[in-house]
Write an enzyme that holds these catalytic residues in place. Sequence first.
Site, short mmCIF file in Angstrom:
data_model
loop_
_atom_site.label_atom_id
_atom_site.label_comp_id
_atom_site.label_asym_id
_atom_site.label_seq_id
_atom_site.Cartn_x
_atom_site.Cartn_y
_atom_site.Cartn_z
N PHE A 110 -3.83 0.45 13.80
CA PHE A 110 -4.48 1.64 14.37
C PHE A 110 -5.75 1.57 15.13
O PHE A 110 -5.86 2.28 15.97
CB PHE A 110 -4.70 2.95 13.27
N LYS A 111 -6.52 0.29 14.74
CA LYS A 111 -7.78 0.22 15.35
C LYS A 111 -7.59 -0.06 16.86
O LYS A 111 -8.45 0.15 17.85
CB LYS A 111 -8.63 -0.94 14.87
N ASP A 112 -6.37 -0.60 17.48
CA ASP A 112 -5.76 -0.81 18.53
C ASP A 112 -6.07 0.33 19.62
O ASP A 112 -6.60 0.29 20.92
CB ASP A 112 -4.65 -1.33 18.97
N LEU A 115 -9.66 0.07 20.34
CA LEU A 115 -10.60 -1.22 20.77
C LEU A 115 -9.83 -1.90 21.90
O LEU A 115 -10.16 -2.78 22.50
CB LEU A 115 -10.32 -2.03 19.48
#
Length: 495
Positions: A110-112, A115
């Site tokens: 999910f950090k994509d 980021l």
Amino acid sequence: MTTFHSTRSTTDSLTSKQAIRQGIAADGGLFVTDALGETRVDVAQLVGKSYQDIAVTVLGALLPDFSEAELRECVEAAYGPQWGDGAITPLKPLGEDWVLELFHGPTSAFKDVALQILPRFMARTAPADGGADEKIMIVTATSGDTGKAALAGFADAPGTGITVFYPQGKVSQVQELQMTTQTGSNVTVCAVEGNFDDAQSAVKRIFGDRDLAARLAGDAHVRLSSANSINVGRLVPQVVYYFSAYVQLVERGAIALGDEVEFCVPTGNFGDILAGYYAKLLGLPVKHLIVASDRNNVLFEFLTTGTYNRQRPFFQTISPSMDILISSNLERMLYYMSDKDSRLISMLMNDLNQWGAYEIPDEMLARIRHVFGCGWADEDQVRESIRDCWERNRYVIDPHTACGYFVLRQMPRDPSVPRVLLSTASPYKFPRVVNESLGFEATGTDFACMDVLARETGTTAPAALRGLENAAVRFDDVVAIDGMAGVVERAAHAL
């Protein structure tokens, strides 16, 4: 003009661009704006819109000093062909509930979502002192997923470098390889002797080291900044997918505009669920936000007792990205829930630093509990949840999502309020644990496990993960906690 200041004082008065470039406030606090919620987002205007269009609208309300054209450029670059699903964060039915898949980006986590866009934000900020040759060094500690997602976003981004630290032996084989094989001339990756909290605390000390900052500014023309969710530019893109999920529910006919929805969020650092609280403040009809923890259930204890105590055993679990005892982003929620009392927040954080614990007033806890529910799952319950979800729904979940699945199953259901589980990572990032939970063969390498998982479930491993097997390892350094600043300084001079 909307300005940002520290959670611990109101002396700063920065634009969102300045706050993003700086990352963390000089006093160790996190940047917030008192204007949050003054601008409401009209959800009705978002129905039928693409994820990219929703993002431009929501981010415009949160980062007002970016022009619409700048936001559009950032969004189009961040949410393009590098995503495996055109919806970016598609919503799928899961029995009587719904699951929001946040793992279709280039690193399968999910950090994509944040980021992929943060480097684009950074590129549109200006050096504070007008020094045109100032470069940004991103310094980040990771419990597993942030590191690779940040590396993928910042690799070879002009005017930046990135240094990532991860706890040695405390991330999955796939997560480690994702980081240590990262290409790019401006990247540094290093394992640390200790756990995530040790590394995160050391990074905060590095940011607070005035002598180091002066040396880097003078010798290398480098300023340090963060890609952890302590950076407001990392946090706010996550608000978008709450609006996207709601719009998808409306478009499916599952709710009418204005109906309330509950979200269940597996979280360790509190950033992912804080984004849901920001969405609520922007006008999204959120009834409850449910915090799902693993065995490191410091957030569960806090939300049930009002006492935050990091003086407790640290457990290395099968959901490593949530193995955290110091939930940095909780500080922002406390700021808003205390009626923006920066003196109180400063006192609480001082207590945490000095004594390892703090206690909030009863009326504040009552206000928090009106919005936030909580639960947690132990190792056996996580494995059972992976199996139950597959047997019941023919849907494969990773161990972090399984914490949320377990907590949802324990909660009483109000049939009139749809519930959305946020799925934070692809099960192929943790194929061994998933296979063991499902009773499939789990011997050999993680890549052998991926192949078994694909064969047994009829799903497909993301190509970027499966391809790691033959990728060349570039980084194998390990340092003690007190060696981290030296790594950063050497990396900065190499930019």
